[in-house]
Design a protein around this motif. Sequence first.
Motif, mmCIF file in Angstrom:
data_model
loop_
_atom_site.group_PDB
_atom_site.id
_atom_site.type_symbol
_atom_site.label_atom_id
_atom_site.label_comp_id
_atom_site.label_asym_id
_atom_site.label_seq_id
_atom_site.Cartn_x
_atom_site.Cartn_y
_atom_site.Cartn_z
ATOM 1 N N SER A 1 47.817 47.864 23.718
ATOM 2 C CA SER A 1 46.426 47.450 23.483
ATOM 3 C C SER A 1 45.576 47.410 24.757
ATOM 4 C CB SER A 1 46.358 46.129 22.719
ATOM 5 O OG SER A 1 47.313 45.202 23.162
ATOM 6 N N GLU A 23 55.970 44.598 29.532
ATOM 7 C CA GLU A 23 54.911 45.342 28.842
ATOM 8 C C GLU A 23 53.765 44.367 28.575
ATOM 9 O OE1 GLU A 23 56.420 47.882 25.278
ATOM 10 O OE2 GLU A 23 57.667 46.124 25.584
ATOM 11 N N GLU A 24 52.553 44.925 28.491
ATOM 12 C CA GLU A 24 51.393 44.062 28.271
ATOM 13 C C GLU A 24 50.784 44.267 26.896
ATOM 14 O OE1 GLU A 24 50.033 43.599 32.932
ATOM 15 O OE2 GLU A 24 48.817 44.832 31.614
ATOM 16 N N TRP A 25 50.201 43.188 26.386
ATOM 17 C CA TRP A 25 49.451 43.277 25.128
ATOM 18 C C TRP A 25 48.252 42.341 25.236
ATOM 19 C CZ3 TRP A 25 48.809 38.796 22.256
ATOM 20 C CH2 TRP A 25 49.649 37.719 22.602
ATOM 21 N N SER A 26 47.234 42.632 24.456
ATOM 22 C CA SER A 26 46.026 41.808 24.483
ATOM 23 C C SER A 26 45.692 41.343 23.073
ATOM 24 C CB SER A 26 44.827 42.622 24.993
ATOM 25 O OG SER A 26 45.017 42.993 26.323
ATOM 26 N N PHE A 75 49.902 40.799 19.804
ATOM 27 C CA PHE A 75 51.127 41.520 20.191
ATOM 28 C C PHE A 75 51.028 43.052 20.138
ATOM 29 C CE2 PHE A 75 53.204 37.624 18.090
ATOM 30 C CZ PHE A 75 53.216 36.902 19.271
ATOM 31 N N SER A 76 49.838 43.610 20.007
ATOM 32 C CA SER A 76 49.739 45.074 19.818
ATOM 33 C C SER A 76 50.156 45.845 21.073
ATOM 34 C CB SER A 76 48.314 45.456 19.432
ATOM 35 O OG SER A 76 47.986 44.857 18.207
ATOM 36 N N THR A 77 51.190 46.663 20.932
ATOM 37 C CA THR A 77 51.680 47.494 22.036
ATOM 38 C C THR A 77 50.577 48.467 22.476
ATOM 39 O OG1 THR A 77 53.931 47.341 21.206
ATOM 40 C CG2 THR A 77 53.464 49.203 22.638
ATOM 41 N N PRO A 111 45.199 40.895 29.395
ATOM 42 C CA PRO A 111 46.589 41.269 29.113
ATOM 43 C C PRO A 111 47.554 40.084 29.244
ATOM 44 C CG PRO A 111 45.576 42.846 30.607
ATOM 45 C CD PRO A 111 44.624 41.698 30.481
ATOM 46 N N SER A 129 46.674 52.069 19.289
ATOM 47 C CA SER A 129 47.502 50.865 19.214
ATOM 48 C C SER A 129 47.448 50.339 17.784
ATOM 49 C CB SER A 129 46.929 49.837 20.202
ATOM 50 O OG SER A 129 47.615 48.620 20.109
#
Length: 388
Positions: free
Chosen positions: A160, A203-206, A156-158, A196, A122
């Motif tokens: 993650s 879509e999820e990001w952490s 916002f990291s795809t 998340p 990521s």
Amino acid sequence: MNFAFTDEQKMFADEIRKFALKHLAKDALPRAHDPRFPFDVAKLMHAQGLMGITIAQADGGAGGTLMDAVIAIEQVAAVCPRSADVVQFGNFGPIRTFAEYATAEQKKLWLTDLLAGNMVISLGMSEPEAGSAVTDLATSARPDGSHYVVNGTKVFSTFSPDAAIFLVYVRYGPGLNGIGSVIVERGTKGFTIGPPQRFMSAEEWSELHFENCRVPAANVLLGPGGFKKQIASFNVERLGNSARSLALGRYAYDKARDYASTRRQFGRPLCEFQGLQWKFADMAMKLEAAQLLLYRAATNTDRGLPSAYETAVAKVACNQAGFELAHEAVQAMGALGYSSQTLVEYCMRRCRGWMIAGGSIEMLKNRIAEHVFDRRFDQRPPKAEAAE
Ligand SMILES: Cc1cc2nc3c(=O)[nH]c(=O)nc-3n(C[C@H](O)[C@H](O)[C@H](O)COP(=O)(O)OP(=O)(O)OC[C@H]3O[C@@H](n4cnc5c(N)ncnc54)[C@H](O)[C@@H]3O)c2cc1C
């Protein structure tokens, strides 16, 4: 000038379409509504040779062209839009930057597993206070013996929530030349991954938190002064973003066209109403124009890297066309287009995000304007004003 695919490209496209129809068509709908990374698809794509298309054969890739990877996105997305993200992951995203600049030791540690679909990488670039102004990033990497001590937050990291390793942009010192990047493994002491969060696309990001996180010096990908190299590789990521935007726009357009050909209201098919015919004519023109710009940028590469200007033009055109097509497709299909029984509404939500991600439309227009006027336009206020 030739606007047609070569025989090899046609064969390549046909093979991928057959692969997608055989392996990806059946679960395309539920897959799009699952926010997590589809590892099963990544493994299938590895077996089919669709991971690392543009990565050197010596590194486990296929040594192909960027255009080949664009064709792969188009053929996969036409059958399963969500699976196009795996083509992106395996060819255009941080994996490409990693393959470009990693040491032999780093490649040995991670590249094989990434290409095999066993793990995900990521990109940790954006920060709460550094979005479009990415060079304002504050995440620091301070040398300490055989390690670097990393402190900061990324957002916002795809991928993650699923990633095993993170390509993190860091600041070794002040200014543009102080920026580079390190690879941080999940589980490293001082590295916390938040719960998340969801984008509109589902879509999820952490959030990624680094608190006195000690990263071995052997994990440095690019040292101070690496920013320009990172952005040159990031243009590849932008083309993958462009290709997916257009491919999902085309998916929605195709579904809406078929629907308009068969759905009857007032005793005739929808396509016989001029109000809809003109809508589809506009969509077709936007699609064709963006497609040519995408192919130009993907073809005119220098050692595998596309030009910043042609990439910017292609991305804006594809982002706008993709979203407008999907948006109009929803309209043309009425309540069915707006419902999650089809993937048309999904394509619209995904395309909306790509207008922001990977260099927003506005930031890319700034870049295009610099080319038009052949001069740089500093986005920051003059120094005296900034100090007030
Ligand atoms: C779907 C998605 C996936 C993403 N994946 C990743 C990822 O994997 N890794 C990662 O690090 N980040 C990721 N991002 C974050 C992305 O890089 C940022 O959203 C982007 O850089 C914009 O930053 P921002 O959201 O903070 O908006 P801001 O920079 O705050 O901008 C807000 C608005 O102002 C406009 N604006 C800002 N400056 C200017 C200017 N000078 N001229 C004109 N307009 C301007 C912008 O275009 C935007 O419309 C992702 C974002 C999205 C939506």
